[in-house]
Design a protein around this motif. Structure first.
Motif, PDB file in Angstrom:
ATOM      1  N   THR A   1      38.826  12.323  60.829  1.00  0.00           N
ATOM      2  CA  THR A   1      38.170  13.316  59.982  1.00  0.00           C
ATOM      3  C   THR A   1      37.736  12.743  58.647  1.00  0.00           C
ATOM      4  O   THR A   1      36.859  13.300  57.985  1.00  0.00           O
ATOM      5  CB  THR A   1      39.090  14.529  59.744  1.00  0.00           C
ATOM      6  N   LYS A   2      38.342  11.633  58.227  1.00  0.00           N
ATOM      7  CA  LYS A   2      37.972  11.004  56.965  1.00  0.00           C
ATOM      8  C   LYS A   2      36.835  10.003  57.149  1.00  0.00           C
ATOM      9  O   LYS A   2      36.083   9.740  56.217  1.00  0.00           O
ATOM     10  CB  LYS A   2      39.187  10.280  56.367  1.00  0.00           C
ATOM     11  N   ASN A   3      36.730   9.440  58.345  1.00  0.00           N
ATOM     12  CA  ASN A   3      35.784   8.358  58.571  1.00  0.00           C
ATOM     13  C   ASN A   3      34.610   8.727  59.473  1.00  0.00           C
ATOM     14  O   ASN A   3      33.736   7.901  59.699  1.00  0.00           O
ATOM     15  CB  ASN A   3      36.512   7.155  59.202  1.00  0.00           C
ATOM     16  N   SER A   4      34.571   9.946  59.974  1.00  0.00           N
ATOM     17  CA  SER A   4      33.555  10.327  60.943  1.00  0.00           C
ATOM     18  C   SER A   4      32.179  10.455  60.320  1.00  0.00           C
ATOM     19  O   SER A   4      31.979  11.205  59.351  1.00  0.00           O
ATOM     20  CB  SER A   4      33.947  11.665  61.591  1.00  0.00           C
TER      21      SER A   4
ATOM     22  N   GLU B   1      30.745  13.578  58.004  1.00  0.00           N
ATOM     23  CA  GLU B   1      30.129  13.233  56.721  1.00  0.00           C
ATOM     24  C   GLU B   1      28.690  13.735  56.653  1.00  0.00           C
ATOM     25  O   GLU B   1      28.241  14.236  55.620  1.00  0.00           O
ATOM     26  CB  GLU B   1      30.170  11.717  56.511  1.00  0.00           C
ATOM     27  N   ALA B   2      27.969  13.602  57.760  1.00  0.00           N
ATOM     28  CA  ALA B   2      26.563  14.013  57.782  1.00  0.00           C
ATOM     29  C   ALA B   2      26.401  15.521  57.861  1.00  0.00           C
ATOM     30  O   ALA B   2      25.329  16.047  57.541  1.00  0.00           O
ATOM     31  CB  ALA B   2      25.858  13.363  58.977  1.00  0.00           C
ATOM     32  N   SER B   3      27.454  16.227  58.253  1.00  0.00           N
ATOM     33  CA  SER B   3      27.338  17.658  58.543  1.00  0.00           C
ATOM     34  C   SER B   3      27.888  18.575  57.477  1.00  0.00           C
ATOM     35  O   SER B   3      27.366  19.684  57.278  1.00  0.00           O
ATOM     36  CB  SER B   3      28.061  17.985  59.864  1.00  0.00           C
ATOM     37  N   GLN B   4      28.960  18.169  56.806  1.00  0.00           N
ATOM     38  CA  GLN B   4      29.763  19.141  56.081  1.00  0.00           C
ATOM     39  C   GLN B   4      29.039  19.828  54.917  1.00  0.00           C
ATOM     40  O   GLN B   4      29.267  21.018  54.661  1.00  0.00           O
ATOM     41  CB  GLN B   4      31.069  18.515  55.600  1.00  0.00           C
ATOM     42  N   PHE B   5      28.136  19.131  54.216  1.00  0.00           N
ATOM     43  CA  PHE B   5      27.458  19.771  53.082  1.00  0.00           C
ATOM     44  C   PHE B   5      26.629  20.958  53.543  1.00  0.00           C
ATOM     45  O   PHE B   5      26.755  22.071  53.008  1.00  0.00           O
ATOM     46  CB  PHE B   5      26.575  18.765  52.347  1.00  0.00           C
ATOM     47  N   GLU B   6      25.772  20.752  54.549  1.00  0.00           N
ATOM     48  CA  GLU B   6      24.922  21.839  55.025  1.00  0.00           C
ATOM     49  C   GLU B   6      25.720  22.916  55.745  1.00  0.00           C
ATOM     50  O   GLU B   6      25.381  24.107  55.684  1.00  0.00           O
ATOM     51  CB  GLU B   6      23.813  21.300  55.936  1.00  0.00           C
ATOM     52  N   LEU B   7      26.790  22.520  56.451  1.00  0.00           N
ATOM     53  CA  LEU B   7      27.619  23.511  57.124  1.00  0.00           C
ATOM     54  C   LEU B   7      28.317  24.416  56.109  1.00  0.00           C
ATOM     55  O   LEU B   7      28.408  25.637  56.297  1.00  0.00           O
ATOM     56  CB  LEU B   7      28.658  22.824  58.008  1.00  0.00           C
ATOM     57  N   LYS B   8      28.819  23.827  55.039  1.00  0.00           N
ATOM     58  CA  LYS B   8      29.477  24.634  54.002  1.00  0.00           C
ATOM     59  C   LYS B   8      28.473  25.585  53.352  1.00  0.00           C
ATOM     60  O   LYS B   8      28.794  26.751  53.079  1.00  0.00           O
ATOM     61  CB  LYS B   8      30.111  23.731  52.956  1.00  0.00           C
TER      62      LYS B   8
ATOM     63  N   TYR C   1      36.636  19.629  62.790  1.00  0.00           N
ATOM     64  CA  TYR C   1      36.332  20.049  61.415  1.00  0.00           C
ATOM     65  C   TYR C   1      36.279  21.570  61.363  1.00  0.00           C
ATOM     66  O   TYR C   1      35.826  22.222  62.307  1.00  0.00           O
ATOM     67  CB  TYR C   1      34.984  19.471  60.973  1.00  0.00           C
ATOM     68  N   LYS C   2      36.752  22.122  60.245  1.00  0.00           N
ATOM     69  CA  LYS C   2      36.705  23.576  60.044  1.00  0.00           C
ATOM     70  C   LYS C   2      36.502  23.874  58.568  1.00  0.00           C
ATOM     71  O   LYS C   2      37.113  23.251  57.705  1.00  0.00           O
ATOM     72  CB  LYS C   2      37.997  24.230  60.529  1.00  0.00           C
ATOM     73  N   TYR C   3      35.626  24.848  58.298  1.00  0.00           N
ATOM     74  CA  TYR C   3      35.463  25.349  56.936  1.00  0.00           C
ATOM     75  C   TYR C   3      35.340  26.867  56.997  1.00  0.00           C
ATOM     76  O   TYR C   3      34.461  27.396  57.679  1.00  0.00           O
ATOM     77  CB  TYR C   3      34.233  24.768  56.258  1.00  0.00           C
TER      78      TYR C   3
ATOM     79  N   LYS D   1      19.371  19.907  63.533  1.00  0.00           N
ATOM     80  CA  LYS D   1      18.288  18.915  63.607  1.00  0.00           C
ATOM     81  C   LYS D   1      18.350  17.954  62.424  1.00  0.00           C
ATOM     82  O   LYS D   1      18.181  16.734  62.593  1.00  0.00           O
ATOM     83  CB  LYS D   1      16.942  19.627  63.644  1.00  0.00           C
ATOM     84  N   HIS D   2      18.577  18.488  61.228  1.00  0.00           N
ATOM     85  CA  HIS D   2      18.690  17.625  60.047  1.00  0.00           C
ATOM     86  C   HIS D   2      19.839  16.628  60.216  1.00  0.00           C
ATOM     87  O   HIS D   2      19.701  15.434  59.902  1.00  0.00           O
ATOM     88  CB  HIS D   2      18.948  18.464  58.790  1.00  0.00           C
ATOM     89  N   ILE D   3      20.967  17.129  60.713  1.00  0.00           N
ATOM     90  CA  ILE D   3      22.136  16.265  60.914  1.00  0.00           C
ATOM     91  C   ILE D   3      21.838  15.197  61.959  1.00  0.00           C
ATOM     92  O   ILE D   3      22.199  14.024  61.803  1.00  0.00           O
ATOM     93  CB  ILE D   3      23.346  17.113  61.329  1.00  0.00           C
ATOM     94  N   SER D   4      21.153  15.591  63.026  1.00  0.00           N
ATOM     95  CA  SER D   4      20.801  14.638  64.087  1.00  0.00           C
ATOM     96  C   SER D   4      19.931  13.516  63.531  1.00  0.00           C
ATOM     97  O   SER D   4      20.127  12.336  63.868  1.00  0.00           O
ATOM     98  CB  SER D   4      20.063  15.362  65.223  1.00  0.00           C
ATOM     99  N   ARG D   5      18.984  13.854  62.684  1.00  0.00           N
ATOM    100  CA  ARG D   5      18.131  12.832  62.077  1.00  0.00           C
ATOM    101  C   ARG D   5      18.958  11.896  61.208  1.00  0.00           C
ATOM    102  O   ARG D   5      18.729  10.672  61.201  1.00  0.00           O
ATOM    103  CB  ARG D   5      17.027  13.489  61.250  1.00  0.00           C
ATOM    104  N   ARG D   6      19.918  12.436  60.464  1.00  0.00           N
ATOM    105  CA  ARG D   6      20.778  11.589  59.632  1.00  0.00           C
ATOM    106  C   ARG D   6      21.596  10.624  60.485  1.00  0.00           C
ATOM    107  O   ARG D   6      21.936   9.527  60.043  1.00  0.00           O
ATOM    108  CB  ARG D   6      21.733  12.454  58.807  1.00  0.00           C
TER     109      ARG D   6
END
Length: 236
Positions: free
Chosen positions: A77-80, A84-91, A115-117, A222-227
C-alpha cells in the motif's frame, strides 16, 4: 535464467495455503502439490518459525497465512503505483459525492481490497477493509467488472456482458434489496491489461443520478490508466 526450485516451492506452498481460509494440513499440502512430504515439512517449519504461517487449530495442525506475510503485504500500500496514481482523484470523488471508495486487485482466484477512503460525509459503514478478500466473480459488481474486462477470468455468460463492456462500469442492482449501492470500473496499465478495479459505495437511493456519477468515475479511471502508461483505446 533457471528458477530457484526452493523459492518456487515456497511460493507454491504459500499461494496454496492462501487459497484455503480453513487452513491445510501437511498431508493435504504435499499431496496437492506433489512434493515429497519431508521437503514440505521442512518448508512449513521454517515458515512457521518466521510467523509466515501459523496453526488455525493447533489440534488439527492446519496452516493458514500468518502475521509476517500480512506485514510484508501491507508494504504494498505504500509502494503501489496503482494506489499512488489513484488516491488523489479518488479522494476528491469521495468528498464530492459522499461515497466510500476502494481499490481492488485480482490475485489469482481472489479479489483483494488494497485501498480504502471513507469521507466524513459518508452515510454508510462498509464492512470491507484493506485486506478483505472476495471470490465472487459472477454476481457482485466488482467481480462482474473483472469477469468482463480481465482476459484471465473473462466470462462471456455474465448478464449484460456487452452493455458492461460498452459502458466501462458496473452498478449493483437496485432490485437486490441491498441498502448499499456499489459502482465498479476497471483500470488498465502499460501492459494493456486490467491492473485493478475502482469501487465506490453509497446508500442505494432511487432518483440519484447514477449514470452521471458513473461517467465521472469512469473518467477518473481513464486518467489513472493513462498515468499507468495505458496507450490503448478505451472505446474498444
Amino acid at each position: 535464467m533457471k528458477d530457484n526450485r526452493s523459492v518456487a516451492r515456497t511460493l507454491a506452498i504459500l499461494e496454496l495455503i492462501a487459497k484455503h481460509d480453513e487452513g491445510l494440513t501437511l498431508g493435504q499440502i504435499y499431496r496437492m502439490l506433489d512434493i515429497p512430504k519431508a521437503t514440505v515439512y521442512d518448508f512449513l517449519q521454517t515458515l512457521y518459525r518466521a510467523d509466515a504461517i501459523y496453526y488455525k487449530d493447533p489440534r488439527l495442525k492446519n496452516y493458514v497465512i500468518g502475521s509476517k506475510m500480512f506485514a510484508i503485504g501491507s508494504v504494498y500500500t505504500k509502494n503501489s503505483n496503482l494506489i499512488e496514481a489513484s488516491q488523489f482523484e479518488l479522494k476528491d470523488f469521495a468528498d464530492r459525492y459522499g461515497r466510500t471508495v476502494f481499490i481492488t486487485k485480482r490475485i489469482n482466484d481472489k479479489i483483494v481490497y488494497v485501498y480504502k477512503y471513507q469521507p466524513s460525509s459518508s452515510k454508510i459503514v462498509t464492512p470491507q477493509e484493506i485486506g478483505t478478500v472476495s471470490r465472487d466473480f459472477e454476481y457482485g459488481p466488482i467481480g462482474k467488472c473483472y469477469a468482463v474486462f480481465d482476459k484471465t477470468v473473462r466470462n462471456g455468460n455474465i448478464p449484460d456482458f456487452d452493455e458492461i463492456k460498452k459502458n466501462k462500469y458496473v452498478y449493483s442492482s437496485l432490485e437486490d434489496n441491498s441498502h448499499i449501492c456499489t459502482l465498479a470500473t476497471p483500470v488498465w496499465n502499460f501492459e494493456n491489461r486490467i491492473v485493478g478495479v475502482l469501487v465506490a459505495s453509497d446508500l442505494a437511493m432511487d432518483g440519484v443520478k447514477r449514470d452521471a456519477i458513473a461517467k465521472d468515475f469512469v473518467e477518473i479511471a481513464k486518467h489513472i490508466s493513462r498515468r499507468l502508461g495505458y496507450l490503448g483505446n478505451f472505446d474498444e
